[in-house]
Design a protein around this motif. Structure first.
Motif, PDB file in Angstrom:
ATOM      1  N   UNK A 240       0.895  -1.223   0.071  1.00  0.00           N
ATOM      2  CA  UNK A 240       0.018  -0.130   0.160  1.00  0.00           C
ATOM      3  C   UNK A 240       0.963   1.279   0.274  1.00  0.00           C
ATOM      4  N   UNK A 241       1.895   1.172   0.775  1.00  0.00           N
ATOM      5  CA  UNK A 241       2.884   2.213   0.937  1.00  0.00           C
ATOM      6  C   UNK A 241       3.598   2.648  -0.493  1.00  0.00           C
ATOM      7  N   UNK A 242       4.017   1.483  -1.329  1.00  0.00           N
ATOM      8  CA  UNK A 242       4.527   1.802  -2.704  1.00  0.00           C
ATOM      9  C   UNK A 242       3.429   2.326  -3.599  1.00  0.00           C
ATOM     10  N   UNK A 243       2.351   1.941  -3.470  1.00  0.00           N
ATOM     11  CA  UNK A 243       1.163   2.320  -4.338  1.00  0.00           C
ATOM     12  C   UNK A 243       0.825   3.946  -3.865  1.00  0.00           C
ATOM     13  N   UNK A 244       0.919   4.095  -2.846  1.00  0.00           N
ATOM     14  CA  UNK A 244       0.739   5.503  -2.379  1.00  0.00           C
ATOM     15  C   UNK A 244       1.647   6.506  -2.983  1.00  0.00           C
ATOM     16  N   UNK A 245       2.952   6.018  -2.725  1.00  0.00           N
ATOM     17  CA  UNK A 245       4.058   6.835  -3.480  1.00  0.00           C
ATOM     18  C   UNK A 245       4.076   7.085  -4.863  1.00  0.00           C
ATOM     19  N   UNK A 246       3.449   6.116  -5.728  1.00  0.00           N
ATOM     20  CA  UNK A 246       3.393   6.058  -7.173  1.00  0.00           C
ATOM     21  C   UNK A 246       2.195   7.095  -7.246  1.00  0.00           C
ATOM     22  N   UNK A 247       1.184   7.128  -6.654  1.00  0.00           N
ATOM     23  CA  UNK A 247       0.095   8.116  -7.135  1.00  0.00           C
ATOM     24  C   UNK A 247       0.483   9.382  -6.715  1.00  0.00           C
ATOM     25  N   UNK A 248       1.006   9.561  -5.361  1.00  0.00           N
ATOM     26  CA  UNK A 248       1.316  10.895  -4.932  1.00  0.00           C
ATOM     27  C   UNK A 248       2.295  11.668  -5.559  1.00  0.00           C
ATOM     28  N   UNK A 249       3.477  10.980  -6.150  1.00  0.00           N
ATOM     29  CA  UNK A 249       4.642  11.763  -6.879  1.00  0.00           C
ATOM     30  C   UNK A 249       3.832  12.590  -8.128  1.00  0.00           C
ATOM     31  N   UNK A 250       2.755  12.154  -8.498  1.00  0.00           N
ATOM     32  CA  UNK A 250       2.120  12.863  -9.795  1.00  0.00           C
ATOM     33  C   UNK A 250       1.650  14.337  -9.007  1.00  0.00           C
ATOM     34  N   UNK A 251       1.770  14.627  -7.745  1.00  0.00           N
ATOM     35  CA  UNK A 251       1.090  15.795  -7.319  1.00  0.00           C
ATOM     36  C   UNK A 251       2.251  16.490  -6.349  1.00  0.00           C
ATOM     37  N   UNK A 252       2.877  15.854  -5.665  1.00  0.00           N
ATOM     38  CA  UNK A 252       3.952  16.569  -4.838  1.00  0.00           C
ATOM     39  C   UNK A 252       5.275  15.827  -4.942  1.00  0.00           C
ATOM     40  N   UNK A 253       6.249  16.761  -4.925  1.00  0.00           N
ATOM     41  CA  UNK A 253       7.557  16.125  -4.948  1.00  0.00           C
ATOM     42  C   UNK A 253       8.027  15.211  -3.717  1.00  0.00           C
ATOM     43  N   UNK A 254       8.710  14.432  -4.080  1.00  0.00           N
ATOM     44  CA  UNK A 254       8.978  13.520  -2.893  1.00  0.00           C
ATOM     45  C   UNK A 254      10.036  13.863  -2.018  1.00  0.00           C
ATOM     46  N   UNK A 255      10.082  13.516  -0.693  1.00  0.00           N
ATOM     47  CA  UNK A 255       9.235  12.535  -0.278  1.00  0.00           C
ATOM     48  C   UNK A 255       8.167  12.877   0.327  1.00  0.00           C
ATOM     49  N   UNK A 256       6.869  12.247   0.615  1.00  0.00           N
ATOM     50  CA  UNK A 256       5.820  12.459   0.785  1.00  0.00           C
ATOM     51  C   UNK A 256       5.653  12.950   2.482  1.00  0.00           C
TER      52      UNK A 256
END
Length: 206
Positions: free
Chosen positions: A190-206
């Motif tokens: 779930x954490x990896x999926x969340x990172x893949x989604x979030x990278x489209x909206x905010x710079x990493x790390x979340x």
């Protein structure tokens, strides 16, 4: 369907039952809240009057004709988008809107018993700017749903391949619309999926 209108800042999560869309909705809320981004999180069917009838039908508490159920989903969605404090109002207030399921689910599920073109036609709604589809195998989804208290109407594994075919059909209709479509491996953590989604909206790390 002639829908070409794309709603900016509107994100939709889709996938088979048990694919993890609800988990991702919760994790995205944490990510957006952490970034202090004004956002609205929601799902379909809604908790409104029509949505409650739909949930009773999905839980097999009441029996409805297939077309009646499809039309109820459409009515619930219309109110969800255009009703008071609905999706359009939230977007007009400059919020991001993140929704667990949208009309792609109607095409996928209601087309099992209704004419697929008819289901597409009655769901003439605006498109999200972003669509994330969690690709999770029917067997994995079935394992995840084994511990659920109630078995819902469409959770039979024998139906999942047809549902997946309907999903692909519904999404492919809008390939040239400008909607941003992402297929994400729903069997990763779930954490990896969340990172893949979030990278489209905010710079990493979340």
């Amino acid at each position: 369907m002639k829908t070409e209108n794309i709603l900016k800042k509107f994100i939709v999560l889709e996938g088979l039952d048990g694919s993890g869309t609800t988990t991702q909705l919760k994790m995205l809320k944490q990510s957006f809240d952490k970034k202090k981004i004004d956002s609205f999180f929601t799902m379909e069917p809604t908790d409104g009057v029509i949505g409650k009838v739909i949930r009773d039908a999905l839980r097999k508490k009441i029996v409805l004709d297939s077309k009646t159920l499809a039309l109820l989903f459409t009515a619930d969605r219309n109110e969800h988008i255009y009703g008071k404090e609905g999706i359009m109002e939230q977007l007009e207030n400059n919020k991001w809107v993140i929704c667990d399921r949208y009309f792609f689910s109607s095409i996928a599920y209601q087309s099992l018993a209704c004419d697929r073109n008819w289901v597409v036609d009655i769901n003439n709604f605006p498109l999200p700017e972003y669509l994330f589809f969690l690709t999770t195998s029917p067997n994995e989804c079935q394992k995840r749903m084994e511990n659920r208290d109630e078995k819902e109407l469409f959770e039979d594994i024998k139906l999942q391949e047809s549902i997946l075919d309907n999903y692909n059909y519904g999404i492919n209709i809008f390939k040239k619309s400008g909607m941003k479509v992402f297929y994400i491996d729903g069997e990763e953590s779930a954490e990896v999926i969340n990172e893949k989604i979030c990278k489209n909206f905010f710079p990493m790390p979340i």
